[in-house]
Design an enzyme around this catalytic site. Structure first.
Site, PDB file in Angstrom:
ATOM      1  N   ASN A  63       0.831  -1.208   0.000  1.00  0.00           N
ATOM      2  CA  ASN A  63       0.000   0.000   0.000  1.00  0.00           C
ATOM      3  C   ASN A  63       0.864   1.255   0.000  1.00  0.00           C
ATOM      4  O   ASN A  63       1.932   1.302   0.605  1.00  0.00           O
ATOM      5  CB  ASN A  63      -1.024   0.000   1.147  1.00  0.00           C
ATOM      6  CG  ASN A  63      -0.428  -0.194   2.526  1.00  0.00           C
ATOM      7  OD1 ASN A  63       0.551  -0.904   2.697  1.00  0.00           O
ATOM      8  ND2 ASN A  63      -1.025   0.435   3.520  1.00  0.00           N
ATOM      9  N   GLU A  65       0.457   5.287   0.599  1.00  0.00           N
ATOM     10  CA  GLU A  65      -0.429   6.342   1.098  1.00  0.00           C
ATOM     11  C   GLU A  65       0.033   7.716   0.626  1.00  0.00           C
ATOM     12  O   GLU A  65       1.122   7.864   0.054  1.00  0.00           O
ATOM     13  CB  GLU A  65      -0.490   6.267   2.633  1.00  0.00           C
ATOM     14  CG  GLU A  65      -1.114   4.949   3.090  1.00  0.00           C
ATOM     15  CD  GLU A  65      -1.320   4.842   4.586  1.00  0.00           C
ATOM     16  OE1 GLU A  65      -0.803   5.684   5.342  1.00  0.00           O
ATOM     17  OE2 GLU A  65      -2.026   3.897   4.996  1.00  0.00           O
ATOM     18  N   CYS A  74      -4.360   0.805  -2.236  1.00  0.00           N
ATOM     19  CA  CYS A  74      -4.200  -0.459  -1.507  1.00  0.00           C
ATOM     20  C   CYS A  74      -3.176  -1.354  -2.195  1.00  0.00           C
ATOM     21  O   CYS A  74      -2.981  -1.287  -3.420  1.00  0.00           O
ATOM     22  CB  CYS A  74      -5.511  -1.224  -1.474  1.00  0.00           C
ATOM     23  SG  CYS A  74      -6.814  -0.464  -0.510  1.00  0.00           S
ATOM     24  N   GLU A  76      -3.317  -4.557  -2.842  1.00  0.00           N
ATOM     25  CA  GLU A  76      -3.863  -5.505  -3.827  1.00  0.00           C
ATOM     26  C   GLU A  76      -3.964  -4.856  -5.202  1.00  0.00           C
ATOM     27  O   GLU A  76      -3.666  -5.478  -6.228  1.00  0.00           O
ATOM     28  CB  GLU A  76      -5.266  -5.978  -3.407  1.00  0.00           C
ATOM     29  CG  GLU A  76      -5.313  -6.748  -2.112  1.00  0.00           C
ATOM     30  CD  GLU A  76      -5.567  -5.848  -0.910  1.00  0.00           C
ATOM     31  OE1 GLU A  76      -4.972  -4.742  -0.843  1.00  0.00           O
ATOM     32  OE2 GLU A  76      -6.338  -6.252  -0.035  1.00  0.00           O
ATOM     33  N   CYS A 113     -10.445  -4.925   0.848  1.00  0.00           N
ATOM     34  CA  CYS A 113     -11.572  -3.984   0.868  1.00  0.00           C
ATOM     35  C   CYS A 113     -12.441  -4.169  -0.377  1.00  0.00           C
ATOM     36  O   CYS A 113     -12.053  -4.829  -1.341  1.00  0.00           O
ATOM     37  CB  CYS A 113     -11.057  -2.547   0.961  1.00  0.00           C
ATOM     38  SG  CYS A 113     -10.435  -1.891  -0.594  1.00  0.00           S
ATOM     39  N   CYS A 116     -10.949  -3.177  -3.806  1.00  0.00           N
ATOM     40  CA  CYS A 116      -9.964  -4.145  -4.303  1.00  0.00           C
ATOM     41  C   CYS A 116     -10.661  -5.394  -4.829  1.00  0.00           C
ATOM     42  O   CYS A 116     -10.259  -5.969  -5.843  1.00  0.00           O
ATOM     43  CB  CYS A 116      -8.965  -4.515  -3.210  1.00  0.00           C
ATOM     44  SG  CYS A 116      -7.800  -3.183  -2.879  1.00  0.00           S
TER      45      CYS A 116
HETATM   46  N1  THU Z   1      -5.324  -1.297   2.684  1.00  0.00           N
HETATM   47  C1  THU Z   1      -4.823  -2.164   1.754  1.00  0.00           C
HETATM   48  O1  THU Z   1      -3.697  -2.014   1.280  1.00  0.00           O
HETATM   49  N2  THU Z   1      -5.625  -3.182   1.356  1.00  0.00           N
HETATM   50  C2  THU Z   1      -6.899  -3.386   1.786  1.00  0.00           C
HETATM   51  O2  THU Z   1      -7.576  -4.293   1.293  1.00  0.00           O
HETATM   52  C3  THU Z   1      -7.466  -2.542   2.825  1.00  0.00           C
HETATM   53  C4  THU Z   1      -6.611  -1.430   3.311  1.00  0.00           C
HETATM   54  C5  THU Z   1      -4.490  -0.158   3.089  1.00  0.00           C
HETATM   55  C6  THU Z   1      -5.039   1.179   2.706  1.00  0.00           C
HETATM   56  C7  THU Z   1      -4.391   2.076   3.734  1.00  0.00           C
HETATM   57  O3  THU Z   1      -3.102   2.441   3.259  1.00  0.00           O
HETATM   58  C8  THU Z   1      -4.230   1.197   4.949  1.00  0.00           C
HETATM   59  O4  THU Z   1      -4.364  -0.145   4.498  1.00  0.00           O
HETATM   60  C9  THU Z   1      -5.244   1.457   6.047  1.00  0.00           C
HETATM   61  O5  THU Z   1      -6.528   1.400   5.552  1.00  0.00           O
END
Ligand code: THU
Length: 164
Positions: A63, A65, A74, A76, A113, A116
């Site tokens: 991920n 940010e 994310c 995935e 999520c 994704c």
């Molecule tokens: N995140 C993912 O990388 N994958 C997911 O399926 C859910 C959340 C990340 C997004 C964000 O950078 C952090 O986790 C907190 O939500």
């Protein structure tokens, strides 16, 4: 290994990473490795995703940010978009997802999520072959879903948008 229904979703549950077939264990270990490269200064939740292609090659994502929060992505989707950017000729066999956090222990398997799931489901449709989904936390159980459709039934599917 046992079959279980969780939230009405059929999953294969392994009690630990060491119980997995060797190729699946390798994929989860790659996801764990790449989670350490996540850029997550805001959530401090570090996610890794590793994809096994038909050729057996593994590609990864973590991920990413951004201080403008919705601009982040994310793990995935970073991984699956990378796979389709570089290896669109190849089918995706499996994707493993895991995470660790700074402020708490991730004891339950990480479940992708909704956005994704929708993204992964589209590639599953495109390749006309199920994508296996492997989910785990820092330790403990590993869940395996045999397809993305299993975790996203009745997905948004408006094929006419292709307008061909
Ligand atoms: N995140 C993912 O990388 N994958 C997911 O399926 C859910 C959340 C990340 C997004 C964000 O950078 C952090 O986790 C907190 O939500």
């Amino acid at each position: 290994m046992a079959k279980k229904l969780k939230h009405n979703i059929e999953l294969t549950v392994y009690s630990s990473l060491d119980d997995l077939p060797s190729k699946d264990k390798e994929l989860v270990l790659r996801a764990k490795e790449v989670s350490r490269k996540a850029y997550a200064p805001y959530s401090q939740f570090y996610v890794g995703a590793a994809i096994r292609l038909d050729s057996d090659e593994i590609v990864e994502g973590s991920n990413q940010e951004n201080m403008a929060y919705p601009s982040g992505m994310c793990a995935e989707r970073v991984a699956i978009y990378y796979a389709n950017s570089h290896h669109s000729d190849q089918k995706i066999e499996s994707i493993a997802v895991t995470a660790f956090a700074k402020r708490f222990d991730v004891t339950d398997p990480v479940s992708p999520c909704g956005a994704c799931r929708q993204s992964m489901a589209e590639y599953e449709l495109k390749q006309n072959q199920p994508i296996r989904l492997l989910m785990t936390g820092e330790s403990g159980e590993v869940y395996i879903a045999e397809s993305i459709e299993t975790v996203l039934p009745f997905m948004f599917n408006e094929i006419e948008l292709k307008n061909e």
